[in-house]
Design a protein around this motif. Structure first.
Motif, PDB file in Angstrom:
ATOM      1  N   ASP A 121      24.292  62.997 132.192  1.00  0.00           N
ATOM      2  CA  ASP A 121      25.159  62.614 133.311  1.00  0.00           C
ATOM      3  C   ASP A 121      26.489  63.355 133.242  1.00  0.00           C
ATOM      4  OD1 ASP A 121      23.246  60.875 134.191  1.00  0.00           O
ATOM      5  OD2 ASP A 121      24.255  59.061 133.475  1.00  0.00           O
ATOM      6  N   LEU A 122      27.096  63.529 134.390  1.00  0.00           N
ATOM      7  CA  LEU A 122      28.413  64.151 134.491  1.00  0.00           C
ATOM      8  C   LEU A 122      29.470  63.057 134.446  1.00  0.00           C
ATOM      9  CD1 LEU A 122      29.753  66.949 134.975  1.00  0.00           C
ATOM     10  CD2 LEU A 122      29.833  66.322 137.375  1.00  0.00           C
ATOM     11  N   ILE A 123      30.497  63.242 133.636  1.00  0.00           N
ATOM     12  CA  ILE A 123      31.574  62.264 133.515  1.00  0.00           C
ATOM     13  C   ILE A 123      32.902  62.974 133.762  1.00  0.00           C
ATOM     14  CG2 ILE A 123      31.680  62.559 131.002  1.00  0.00           C
ATOM     15  CD1 ILE A 123      32.520  59.605 130.828  1.00  0.00           C
ATOM     16  N   THR A 124      33.767  62.321 134.539  1.00  0.00           N
ATOM     17  CA  THR A 124      35.109  62.834 134.792  1.00  0.00           C
ATOM     18  C   THR A 124      36.072  61.852 134.146  1.00  0.00           C
ATOM     19  OG1 THR A 124      34.370  63.775 136.883  1.00  0.00           O
ATOM     20  CG2 THR A 124      36.741  63.531 136.582  1.00  0.00           C
ATOM     21  N   TYR A 125      36.845  62.325 133.184  1.00  0.00           N
ATOM     22  CA  TYR A 125      37.680  61.426 132.388  1.00  0.00           C
ATOM     23  C   TYR A 125      39.040  62.043 132.116  1.00  0.00           C
ATOM     24  CZ  TYR A 125      36.525  64.498 128.499  1.00  0.00           C
ATOM     25  OH  TYR A 125      36.391  65.589 127.688  1.00  0.00           O
ATOM     26  N   GLN A 126      39.940  61.173 131.659  1.00  0.00           N
ATOM     27  CA  GLN A 126      41.282  61.587 131.258  1.00  0.00           C
ATOM     28  C   GLN A 126      41.523  60.995 129.880  1.00  0.00           C
ATOM     29  OE1 GLN A 126      44.278  60.070 133.856  1.00  0.00           O
ATOM     30  NE2 GLN A 126      45.937  61.167 132.884  1.00  0.00           N
ATOM     31  N   THR A 127      41.955  61.815 128.931  1.00  0.00           N
ATOM     32  CA  THR A 127      42.228  61.313 127.590  1.00  0.00           C
ATOM     33  C   THR A 127      43.642  60.744 127.520  1.00  0.00           C
ATOM     34  OG1 THR A 127      43.003  63.464 126.810  1.00  0.00           O
ATOM     35  CG2 THR A 127      40.655  62.977 126.525  1.00  0.00           C
ATOM     36  N   LYS A 128      43.931  60.061 126.429  1.00  0.00           N
ATOM     37  CA  LYS A 128      45.237  59.418 126.286  1.00  0.00           C
ATOM     38  C   LYS A 128      46.371  60.422 126.119  1.00  0.00           C
ATOM     39  CE  LYS A 128      43.398  55.144 124.538  1.00  0.00           C
ATOM     40  NZ  LYS A 128      43.291  54.181 123.467  1.00  0.00           N
ATOM     41  N   ASP A 129      46.079  61.624 125.642  1.00  0.00           N
ATOM     42  CA  ASP A 129      47.133  62.603 125.416  1.00  0.00           C
ATOM     43  C   ASP A 129      47.211  63.684 126.505  1.00  0.00           C
ATOM     44  OD1 ASP A 129      44.675  63.517 124.604  1.00  0.00           O
ATOM     45  OD2 ASP A 129      45.446  64.725 122.954  1.00  0.00           O
ATOM     46  N   MET A 130      46.387  63.559 127.575  1.00  0.00           N
ATOM     47  CA  MET A 130      46.429  64.533 128.673  1.00  0.00           C
ATOM     48  C   MET A 130      46.718  63.814 129.982  1.00  0.00           C
ATOM     49  SD  MET A 130      43.233  66.980 127.956  1.00  0.00           S
ATOM     50  CE  MET A 130      42.752  67.429 126.330  1.00  0.00           C
ATOM     51  N   SER A 131      47.345  64.541 130.906  1.00  0.00           N
ATOM     52  CA  SER A 131      47.690  63.934 132.191  1.00  0.00           C
ATOM     53  C   SER A 131      46.787  64.421 133.331  1.00  0.00           C
ATOM     54  CB  SER A 131      49.147  64.240 132.529  1.00  0.00           C
ATOM     55  OG  SER A 131      49.319  65.643 132.629  1.00  0.00           O
ATOM     56  N   TYR A 132      45.698  65.109 133.007  1.00  0.00           N
ATOM     57  CA  TYR A 132      44.787  65.617 134.032  1.00  0.00           C
ATOM     58  C   TYR A 132      43.350  65.206 133.679  1.00  0.00           C
ATOM     59  CZ  TYR A 132      44.357  69.226 130.453  1.00  0.00           C
ATOM     60  OH  TYR A 132      44.183  69.879 129.272  1.00  0.00           O
ATOM     61  N   PHE A 133      42.477  65.275 134.678  1.00  0.00           N
ATOM     62  CA  PHE A 133      41.089  64.875 134.500  1.00  0.00           C
ATOM     63  C   PHE A 133      40.229  66.069 134.095  1.00  0.00           C
ATOM     64  CE2 PHE A 133      42.559  61.313 136.942  1.00  0.00           C
ATOM     65  CZ  PHE A 133      41.825  60.247 136.425  1.00  0.00           C
ATOM     66  N   ILE A 134      39.197  65.783 133.307  1.00  0.00           N
ATOM     67  CA  ILE A 134      38.252  66.783 132.851  1.00  0.00           C
ATOM     68  C   ILE A 134      36.855  66.310 133.268  1.00  0.00           C
ATOM     69  CG2 ILE A 134      37.259  67.936 130.841  1.00  0.00           C
ATOM     70  CD1 ILE A 134      39.889  67.196 129.364  1.00  0.00           C
ATOM     71  N   SER A 135      36.071  67.194 133.856  1.00  0.00           N
ATOM     72  CA  SER A 135      34.677  66.886 134.175  1.00  0.00           C
ATOM     73  C   SER A 135      33.799  67.616 133.181  1.00  0.00           C
ATOM     74  CB  SER A 135      34.318  67.336 135.588  1.00  0.00           C
ATOM     75  OG  SER A 135      34.962  66.540 136.537  1.00  0.00           O
ATOM     76  N   ASP A 136      32.867  66.871 132.589  1.00  0.00           N
ATOM     77  CA  ASP A 136      31.993  67.454 131.586  1.00  0.00           C
ATOM     78  C   ASP A 136      30.656  66.715 131.600  1.00  0.00           C
ATOM     79  OD1 ASP A 136      31.218  69.167 129.573  1.00  0.00           O
ATOM     80  OD2 ASP A 136      32.866  68.652 128.239  1.00  0.00           O
ATOM     81  N   GLN A 137      29.632  67.352 131.080  1.00  0.00           N
ATOM     82  CA  GLN A 137      28.305  66.756 131.036  1.00  0.00           C
ATOM     83  C   GLN A 137      28.055  66.174 129.653  1.00  0.00           C
ATOM     84  OE1 GLN A 137      25.107  69.510 131.634  1.00  0.00           O
ATOM     85  NE2 GLN A 137      23.628  67.907 132.084  1.00  0.00           N
ATOM     86  N   ILE A 138      27.479  64.969 129.610  1.00  0.00           N
ATOM     87  CA  ILE A 138      27.158  64.312 128.344  1.00  0.00           C
ATOM     88  C   ILE A 138      25.880  64.933 127.796  1.00  0.00           C
ATOM     89  CG2 ILE A 138      26.570  62.138 127.220  1.00  0.00           C
ATOM     90  CD1 ILE A 138      28.130  60.706 129.438  1.00  0.00           C
ATOM     91  N   LYS A 139      25.983  65.559 126.639  1.00  0.00           N
ATOM     92  CA  LYS A 139      24.817  66.177 126.004  1.00  0.00           C
ATOM     93  C   LYS A 139      24.119  65.184 125.068  1.00  0.00           C
ATOM     94  CE  LYS A 139      24.714  70.319 127.604  1.00  0.00           C
ATOM     95  NZ  LYS A 139      23.604  70.761 128.406  1.00  0.00           N
ATOM     96  N   GLU A 140      24.900  64.497 124.224  1.00  0.00           N
ATOM     97  CA  GLU A 140      24.344  63.537 123.269  1.00  0.00           C
ATOM     98  C   GLU A 140      25.275  62.340 123.162  1.00  0.00           C
ATOM     99  OE1 GLU A 140      23.470  65.217 119.409  1.00  0.00           O
ATOM    100  OE2 GLU A 140      22.913  67.127 120.324  1.00  0.00           O
ATOM    101  N   ILE A 141      24.670  61.193 122.909  1.00  0.00           N
ATOM    102  CA  ILE A 141      25.442  59.968 122.677  1.00  0.00           C
ATOM    103  C   ILE A 141      25.134  59.498 121.270  1.00  0.00           C
ATOM    104  CG2 ILE A 141      25.816  57.584 123.387  1.00  0.00           C
ATOM    105  CD1 ILE A 141      25.018  58.411 126.223  1.00  0.00           C
TER     106      ILE A 141
END
Length: 186
Positions: A48-68
């Protein structure tokens, strides 16, 4: 000759079914959950594709989940722990957003259809453009309702307070299998 082919096909099908039933597939999910309500869960799986923002960044990143994994996610271009994710953009993945969009579209279409019917009716009967007061009120209420309903969409899931990001990892490792066998015989 036909008996041999059908016997071969039956044995092959039986072997494939047996192999398929005996091998357990791992179930790994990342769950975004608001409080204890299971209806508000948003599930992400591998691929699945996830769009997230980390605690130390102020912008969103879209990335694909390869492994959980149990403690972290392996993405196409990153490895991240769930507790480091501050916000997840859920506009496209939240199931309720699609339902809200459908209701909003239905209300807008009903309002537009009523206005169109009023227009055609007035042109046909009177030969000029005129609207009834009730028709304008109802179509305006439908269009306003469409706008109000569309505002109920949830855009972001913030990882704070009762909101939690959890990894559900349902897989038995060989060590756990051995421990289960030892506990069974004791």
């Amino acid at each position: 000759m036909n008996k041999n082919i059908s016997l071969f096909l039956f044995c092959s099908l039986f072997a494939l079914t047996t192999l398929g039933l005996s091998s357990a597939h791992a179930q790994r999910y990342m769950i975004l959950q608001k409080g204890g309500n299971q209806k508000t869960r948003i599930k992400y799986e591998e691929g699945d594709l996830i769009t997230y923002q980390t605690k130390d960044m102020s912008y969103f990143i879209s990335d694909q989940i390869k492994e959980i994994h149990r403690d972290f996610l392996v993405l196409r271009e990153n490895i991240i722990r769930p507790e480091n994710i501050a916000v997840v953009d859920v506009r496209d993945t939240r199931e309720q957003n699609r339902t809200i969009k459908s209701f909003s579209t239905i209300f807008a279409a009903a309002g537009a259809l009523l206005l169109t019917a009023e227009t055609i009716n007035s042109l046909y009967t009177e030969g000029e453009l005129s609207y009834s007061k009730g028709g304008l009120i109802i179509s305006g209420a439908l269009l306003a309702g469409s706008f109000v309903i569309s505002r109920f969409k949830q855009k972001y899931f913030k990882n704070e307070g009762r909101n939690k990001i959890q990894i559900i990892y349902l897989d038995i490792t060989p060590i756990e299998k051995e421990n289960d066998k030892k506990n069974l015989y004791q």
